[in-house]
Enzyme design. Structure first.
Site: not given
Length: 1230
Positions: A449, A909
């Protein structure tokens, strides 16, 4: 402020005769994380309505009437249970779980066979000892852990809270609270169950809660009691009503329900419920009604651990275990066939042979009685089964426990590594999974991420474009340096928690008494920043006179903001710095201090941000009764809903778009701000639809999105904001090291493409020499064409062609060549000729957006994307949804055997982290959802470098060797028994005592294996970090592969022959008995396998010496004890043997002859075909041996060979360099 005035502004009488409410429709994109990670990701246009199955059969909760609520006894009580076992179920359930391991079933069958009289090779009790030992150790560990859970459950269930009983609140244990009861909670107390708020100590029904125990987020969140019930509670009236809510589910970010109270029906949402485990903060008390209790609370439904992951090396180990099983069956078949042939050959002599005679011929009661002889076929079959019992440790049962203990030790040293301690957050490294330590040494793809992972996720307002004019950072100053700014700030008397730089030109413009569109737009721009959010202002008195303030400042109010998003906090703080300070929020209104004048705005409704709309809006009534909708959101969705009335509007739009492009190219996060007035007709239509949507139990999220579309249209553009999210410390260096290690880093982010590219350049993920392939398609056909064109232009081959034709390709990064993983390390990194075309040498970078992924991942374009992506050094995915992140990870996992690692810090995530082979969570600003779903957790991205290159390398090398050594250790013992049986008429008898066979794996040789598996290091951490290419050993499977297995087995075969025949030939003419030779074999095999281990140890410390040599001493001690027991057949044998020099010389000869081929093989291989690790290790030894030698200035030449860099510091080292095949480097050095 009077309560009536506070809430009266919320009432909007219209044809619907309804009351508008403050509703927070929490973005349910986070609910996607609850999907199973194993689910194949295909549909990326996600429908977020997760409650439909639950709403068709609503739960009815009668307020303060628990008996009627649960009249059918279908609801659980509030007692929780996290333990697995009870006293009754512990033994059967624990055994059932343990026997899920196939190896345990194998050893159980062996023990059962040994209980049969014809097959009793070992003593019946002795044969059960190994399995019982393993089962008992595991059961004790599980029992202790479960006892702790029982203790925790007991403490939790016996806590007390105030419950309304017989008209007054009385203390009641948590475990006896039931659905429908009314509970009162005081400040700093924990919520005992999921409750709908009825009232709070605040007249407006506002309460603050902390959800850290639930999702790990430390920031406060607001919850609201409905005004209808809050007023009744505050006045002390009894509250009776009916709540219809969804069935229990694990989505902690959504709640769909409605309440019937005093003849009115109104909606309930996530903002009206407090969940078990949360704590009440900054609020004196709250009163609520229980809707979910005990195991049905959202906290308990989410307490299930994520599915366990399995080590890749362990799956390879099972392949070798299958081969060992085949060896075992072959040996047993040889013994059985030999037995049958021998019996057939001597069938006429069986009555005269000692063991096989059919009848007793001695005097006494048994004279003439038949032996238990079953005939040749059955004797052959029993011989086969007996052989399985004798050779059972060919499948090493001890290996499973050894691996668990080694992984535990490795995890301890990873946790205690001070280099992976984050001082900023105070967080240590966490090992949340003990099954995949060695996988850290084989990672090929890292999926990261961006926000909060590569960046700090600490947002700072940097730039603004207001009504087409850019206010850039060149004009930004401290908010107190300019006199005009200071004078304007004096009247507001607000002190932010942190000082914010402001643009002097914009500040002066805002404080001029001007009229016109630009001034109005600027005013609305900052009003939108202050109002369109869910941030909570926390005001306190501050009498300090810091920052050089004069007495004219007087008493200053300090204000801090708590919000669920750092972006929102940054925007609200920026608005405050410019004189628009949000300082009061309730469910019905907000108060903004505009340059000292308080502006009270009534909140008629709020549509919170979600990943479908990608924007947020709030409907506001101003004091002059005008109604406006204030909107902020991503430019991709905002520009499509702007009004296009005049040429000036189009010009402002074009200018703002150019500003946004400029901001994004600098790596800033951007948002577009817009607003418009609502007519009475539009307001009435929206209110009707809003009330209907917000009270719906079915499809509420979709209906609210449709309702938002009624007002989020024909907007007037006000401007755009740019927020800086700074790069974390050490990120560029970490990414560069990972790339040198042969790891591909892919970034999956929800940010704009320009922002992602800018961050990619700043963190050295993207380089200037890379050819960028950009895929931005709006249809399936367009995406197909873009992918095809890219493959044609850059000569990308299909995956199977690349595997077939994998040849050396130029790596412009270091001027050396890369070759496939399966090639020999001696071919790695030869100099590049430099004759290739620039386009061929230039690395590729793929940049693709989420909209394109919708068409690519849903359709048959996955293979095209896979071919291009795997040909690129870097992949950047922008504007991707959480499930698309998981889809990208699955794309690699499902099509390659490469190990994947996903790293992130937020709830979005989680799906990616659970999908990857290894999941790493960052302890960041977005809570701990990612940490709780991860296998490993750490404070910053830069620690990933050390985790993989150092600990990953060590763990892989250790565990790989550990498995091979365990196979060797047990196989050499079994083969020794096999040769003995061949020489004793295939009789499956043993020269070793039963206890010696059992102790061999459990006591004699187990401790050194564990110690070496935890402490051994082939290279120092400094060397591994300095030369990242050494990580490639894991990619090439150098520590554990099928070839190494077969070499180990061949070596094992030789050592077993030496071990058996040298004592046999040495004592051939002697009168030594079989138990004495068995005692010699026992000692010899223990010394041999420990010397074998000692040859391979690279790092000797005190514990290693104690384990290896202590193991031999312990073996002798056990032999002395066992040989001193008169009832054993080997009584006193060790004492006779030890007196003879022949005994000691025989052991020495066995060690030399058995290990000589292995020693010669290692010497020759390291001289002529050294690996990277061996070269680096010798360089380390040379540096330690010559500590006083230093390179001359300008002669610090780092030479590369076989993927390893070695510094030739002086001519003294040239000889060693030539020994390591570094002749070309030494010649250049000369």
């Amino acid at each position: 402020m009077p309560r009536q005035g506070s809430w009266g502004s919320m009432e909007l009488h219209n044809n619907c005769n309804t009351r508008a409410s403050f509703d927070i429709s929490r973005s349910s994109s986070l609910a996607q994380e609850n999907l199973s990670k194993s689910q194949r990701i295909r549909n990326k246009s996600v429908d977020f309505d997760d409650n439909l199955p639950h709403a068709e059969n609503p739960r009815l909760i009668y307020i303060n009437d628990p008996r009627r609520t649960n009249d059918k006894y279908e609801f659980t009580g509030n007692e929780i249970r996290t333990s697995k076992y009870t006293l009754i179920t512990f033994l059967p359930k624990n055994l059932f779980i343990q026997f899920h391991r196939v190896a345990y079933l194998y050893f159980l069958a062996i023990a059962a066979l040994n209980q049969l009289p014809p097959l009793a090779v070992f003593g019946r009790t002795v044969s059960l000892f190994p399995l019982l030992f393993v089962l008992c150790v595991t059961a004790i560990k599980d029992g202790y852990e479960d006892w702790r859970r029982h203790r925790s459950d007991r403490n939790e269930n016996n806590r007390e809270s105030l419950v309304l009983q017989a008209g007054e609140f009385q203390m009641k244990k948590w475990k006896t609270i039931r659905a429908g009861e009314v509970v009162k909670i005081h400040a700093d107390e924990t919520i005992p169950c999921d409750m709908v708020l009825l009232g709070t100590s605040d007249p407006s029904g506002l309460a603050y809660i902390q959800t850290m125990n639930l999702d790990g987020e430390s920031n406060l969140k607001t919850r609201y009691a409905r005004q209808e019930t809050a007023s009744s509670i505050f006045e002390g009236c009894n509250v009776l009503g009916l709540i219809r809510c969804e069935q229990p589910n694990r989505n902690i970010y959504e709640f769909t329900a409605n309440m019937e109270f005093n003849g009115h029906r109104f909606p309930l949402s996530q903002s009206n419920i407090v969940l078990r485990g949360c704590q009440l903060k900054n609020t004196d008390w709250i009163i609520g009604v229980v809707v979910y209790a005990g195991q049905e609370t959202k906290a308990m439904l989410n307490s299930a651990v994520s599915p366990s992951k399995r080590s890749k090396l362990e799956s390879y180990m099972n392949r070798e275990t299958l081969w060992l099983s085949i060896f075992l069956l072959v040996m047993c078949s040889v013994v059985a066939v030999g037995m049958g042939l021998w019996l057939h050959r001597h069938k006429d002599e069986l009555d005269t042979l000692p063991y096989y005679r059919k009848t007793y011929i001695r005097n006494g009661r048994e004279n003439g009685k038949p032996y238990r002889y079953y005939g040749i076929p059955m004797e052959t079959f029993f011989s086969f089964l007996s052989s399985i019992i004798v050779f059972q440790i060919m499948i090493p049962i001890s290996l499973y426990i050894t691996m668990e203990l080694v992984r535990l030790g490795q995890s301890y040293f990873m946790i205690e590594d001070k280099h992976m301690y984050c001082s900023n957050s105070g967080s240590r490294f966490q090992c949340r999974s003990l099954n995949i330590n060695e996988d850290l040494g084989q990672i090929r793809y890292v999926f990261s991420d961006k926000t909060g992972t590569l960046t700090e996720n600490k947002m700072e307002f940097r730039k603004a474009s207001v009504y087409g004019k850019d206010y850039s950072s060149s004009n930004f100053t401290d908010s107190l340096q300019d006199d005009n700014i200071r004078d304007a700030a004096v009247s507001s008397r607000w002190k932010l928690k942190s000082e914010i730089s402001v643009d002097s030109e914009l500040m002066n413009f805002l404080h001029k008494d001007l009229a016109g569109d630009e001034r109005i737009a600027a005013h609305l721009f900052f009003l939108t920043l202050a109002a369109c959010n869910t941030v909570i202002p926390i005001v306190s008195q501050d009498a300090s006179s810091g920052h050089g303030r004069s007495d004219s400042w007087g008493e200053v109010k300090a204000i801090a903001y708590q919000g669920e998003s750092p972006d929102e906090q940054a925007l609200v703080s920026a608005a405050s710095a410019y004189g628009y300070t949000l300082h009061e929020r309730t469910s019905g209104h907000i108060v903004i201090d505009v340059n000292g004048d308080k502006l009270r705005l009534d909140v008629l409704g709020l549509h919170e941000f979600d990943s479908v709309r990608k924007r947020m809006s709030v409907v506001i009534r101003f004091p002059d009764n005008t109604i406006k909708v204030l909107v902020k959101g991503a430019d991709t969705t905002m520009f499509s809903i702007l009004a296009r009335d005049t040429e000036n509007d189009s010009l402002i739009r074009q200018v703002t778009q150019s500003h946004l492009t400029e901001y994004s190219s600098e790596g800033l996060r951007t948002l577009v701000v817009a607003a418009r007035d609502l007519t009475d007709a539009e307001l009435e239509q929206w209110q009707c639809r809003y009330e209907d949507a917000s009270t719906s139990l079915i499809d509420r999220a979709a209906k609210l999105r449709q309702t938002a579309a009624l007002v989020e249209c024909n907007l007037n553009l006000l401007g755009a904001t740019a927020i800086e999210d700074k790069l974390q410390e050490g990120v560029p260096e970490a990414i560069e090291a990972l790339r040198q290690a042969g790891i591909k880093v892919w970034v999956l982010t929800g940010d704009k493409q320009e922002t992602a590219i800018s961050i990619g350049l700043s963190c050295k993920l993207l380089t200037a020499d890379m050819q960028q392939i950009i895929i931005n398609g709006n249809s399936e056909e367009e995406c197909r064409n873009l992918l095809t064109d890219a493959k044609t232009r850059y000569g990308v081959q299909p995956a199977h062609r690349k595997n077939e034709n994998s040849k050396r390709s130029n790596n412009p990064q270091n001027g050396y060549l890369e070759i496939p993983d399966d090639a020999k390390s001696s071919n790695v990194l030869q100099p590049c000729s430099g004759k290739e075309e620039p386009d061929v040498c230039a690395p590729l970078a793929l940049i693709i957006d989420g909209n394109s992924l919708v068409y690519i991942l849903e359709k048959d374009l996955e293979s095209e994307l896979f071919d291009i992506a795997t040909s690129c050094k870097v992949v950047l995915c922008c504007r991707v949804a959480p499930l698309q992140k998981a889809g990208i990870v699955d794309l690699i996992k499902s099509r390659t055997d490469d190990m994947t690692l996903a790293i992130g810090d937020g709830a979005n995530d989680v799906s990616m982290i659970q999908m990857a082979d290894v999941g790493v969570g960052i302890c960041g600003q977005e809570g701990r959802q990612a940490v709780m779903a991860s296998d490993f957790a750490m404070g910053q991205f830069r620690f990933l470098k050390r985790l993989l290159l150092v600990h990953g390398h060590w763990n892989y090398q250790r565990v790989g060797y550990l498995v091979l050594y365990n196979f060797y250790r047990n196989a050499v013992f079994v083969l020794m028994l096999f040769w003995y049986i061949l020489c004793t008429a295939f009789s499956t008898t043993s020269a070793l005592t039963d206890w010696s066979s059992v102790f061999y794996s459990v006591i004699y040789t187990s401790v050194p294996t564990i110690v070496v598996g935890i402490l051994d290091k082939d290279l120092s951490h400094k060397t591994l970090l300095k030369y990242p290419k050494l990580y490639g050993a894991g990619h090439r499977h150098e520590a554990y592969n099928l070839q190494l297995f077969w070499i180990t087995m061949i070596d094992t075969l030789w050592q077993s022959l030496v071990l058996f025949y040298i004592p046999l030939f040495t004592y051939k003419e002697s009168s030594i008995d079989i138990w004495s030779i068995g005692s010699l074999w026992t000692i010899a095999v223990v010394v041999l396998v420990n010397m074998h281990l000692a040859m391979d140890i690279r790092r000797w410390v005190f514990i290693t010496h104690a384990a290896v040599w202590g193991s031999i001493i312990i073996t002798y001690a056990c032999m002395v004890v066992l040989d001193s027991i008169p009832i054993f057949p080997n009584y006193w044998t060790i004492y006779h043997l030890a007196k003879s020099p022949t005994y000691w010389l025989t052991i020495l000869l066995i060690i030399i002859v058995a290990l000589l081929p292995r020693f010669l093989f290692k010497v020759i291989h390291q001289i002529f075909w050294p690996s990277d690790i061996q070269i680096a290790r010798e360089a380390e030894i040379l540096r330690k041996a010559t500590p006083n030698l230093r390179s001359k200035p300008n002669e610090d030449s780092i030479y590369r060979s076989y993927g390893c860099h070695v510094a030739c510091n002086c001519k003294f080292m040239m000889k060693s360099c030539k020994k390591l095949n570094l002749q070309h480097a030494c010649e250049r050095h000369e």
